[in-house]
Design an enzyme around this catalytic site. Structure first.
Site, PDB file in Angstrom:
ATOM      1  N   HIS A  43      90.837  66.591  39.865  1.00  0.00           N
ATOM      2  CA  HIS A  43      90.518  67.545  40.917  1.00  0.00           C
ATOM      3  C   HIS A  43      89.738  68.748  40.383  1.00  0.00           C
ATOM      4  O   HIS A  43      90.008  69.252  39.302  1.00  0.00           O
ATOM      5  CB  HIS A  43      91.803  68.033  41.610  1.00  0.00           C
ATOM      6  CG  HIS A  43      92.789  68.664  40.671  1.00  0.00           C
ATOM      7  ND1 HIS A  43      92.753  69.999  40.342  1.00  0.00           N
ATOM      8  CD2 HIS A  43      93.836  68.144  39.977  1.00  0.00           C
ATOM      9  CE1 HIS A  43      93.738  70.281  39.507  1.00  0.00           C
ATOM     10  NE2 HIS A  43      94.418  69.172  39.266  1.00  0.00           N
ATOM     11  N   ASP A  44      88.753  69.143  41.155  1.00  0.00           N
ATOM     12  CA  ASP A  44      87.966  70.354  40.911  1.00  0.00           C
ATOM     13  C   ASP A  44      87.059  70.278  39.687  1.00  0.00           C
ATOM     14  O   ASP A  44      86.498  71.292  39.263  1.00  0.00           O
ATOM     15  CB  ASP A  44      88.872  71.596  40.808  1.00  0.00           C
ATOM     16  CG  ASP A  44      89.744  71.774  42.024  1.00  0.00           C
ATOM     17  OD1 ASP A  44      89.203  72.075  43.092  1.00  0.00           O
ATOM     18  OD2 ASP A  44      90.984  71.580  41.914  1.00  0.00           O
ATOM     19  N   GLY A  97      91.784  68.602  35.385  1.00  0.00           N
ATOM     20  CA  GLY A  97      91.424  69.449  36.513  1.00  0.00           C
ATOM     21  C   GLY A  97      90.686  70.705  36.111  1.00  0.00           C
ATOM     22  O   GLY A  97      90.973  71.316  35.080  1.00  0.00           O
TER      23      GLY A  97
END
Length: 258
Positions: free
Chosen positions: A119-120, A137
């Site tokens: 994520h991200d 992340g």
């Protein structure tokens, strides 16, 4: 062309020139651009935006739930640019509200088999992530960087533009632009300038000589990082590539490999 065995959400927007292979699952408001090809068994979930001329190999999963215990089903997304090659069993998870809500892959990148973009994660343009890499992340990878096989990157780490990370390295701090990070023991260390990669990208001999001097200073553990920055500003502060390195180091929250 959409294969008859593919399962396509009515919310999906698929360009008529795209190809969706057997047993793909397109679930939710997925957007797929011109001439992009999804091979067999590719899955895309939720708000996923894929540009033009991408090739996504078998059993890749894009847009899955972030592996973050703080995630509470907020609306987040994945954005993939143009002309990327994403190989078998790659996973790319959507962003979280602790980032800016988006996991991004720019243009002209290659993500090889079994790699994971959490994520991200933000990846620029023209970079290569080799097989079996784990990109945690909130990591950022700059333009034209190379991440070799089986590299693990800790959360929030940045790899600068044109950097090279050697295979099996454990990256727990930021990697300077134009540099090589090396070492299978944790943490990795700054090895020097990415000479081969920079020559391939057409940097001049004068630039290469300058960057070698800069990296030599960064590897000098008798100096503090701040003293190195002060020296760079005084001696080469007008040079664009040196200013880029300085700005990258000054923005670090994890520290910079030395």
């Amino acid at each position: 062309m959409i294969h008859p065995t593919a399962v396509i959400s009515p919310q999906a927007q698929i360009d008529p020139t795209a190809e969706i292979g057997p047993w793909c699952v397109i679930d939710g408001p997925v957007r797929i651009g011109p001439r992009t090809v999804l091979m067999n068994g590719v899955a895309a979930y939720g708000d996923v935006r894929i540009g033009a001329d991408n090739h996504i190999a078998a059993h890749t999963a894009i847009g899955g739930r972030p592996q973050d215990p703080a995630y509470q089903n907020e609306p987040t997304r994945v954005e993939i640019g143009d002309r990327n090659q994403i190989f078998e069993y790659v996973s790319i998870h959507r962003g979280t509200v602790r980032g800016d809500g988006c996991t991004r892959l720019g243009n002209d990148n290659m993500v090889m088999a079994y790699s994971h973009l959490a994520h991200d994660v933000q990846v620029g343009h023209g970079s290569r992530i080799t097989a079996y890499c784990g990109i945690s992340g909130h990591c950022h990878i700059g333009d034209h960087a190379v991440i070799s096989g089986m590299v693990g990157m800790q959360q929030f780490v940045r790899v600068g533009a044109y950097a090279f990370v050697s295979g099996h390295a454990a990256i727990t701090q930021d990697v300077l632009p134009y540099s090589v990070a090396f070492g299978t023991a944790c943490p990795a260390y700054l090895h020097g300038v990415n000479l081969i990669g920079l020559e391939r990208h057409g940097l001049s001999r004068a630039d290469l000589r300058l960057l070698r001097q800069v990296m030599h200073l960064w590897r000098d553990h008798t100096r503090t990082a701040q003293s190195v920055l002060d020296h760079l500003a005084q001696r080469w502060g007008e040079h664009a590539r040196v200013r880029e390195i300085m700005a990258f180091a000054q923005a670090s929250t994890r520290g910079v490999l030395r």
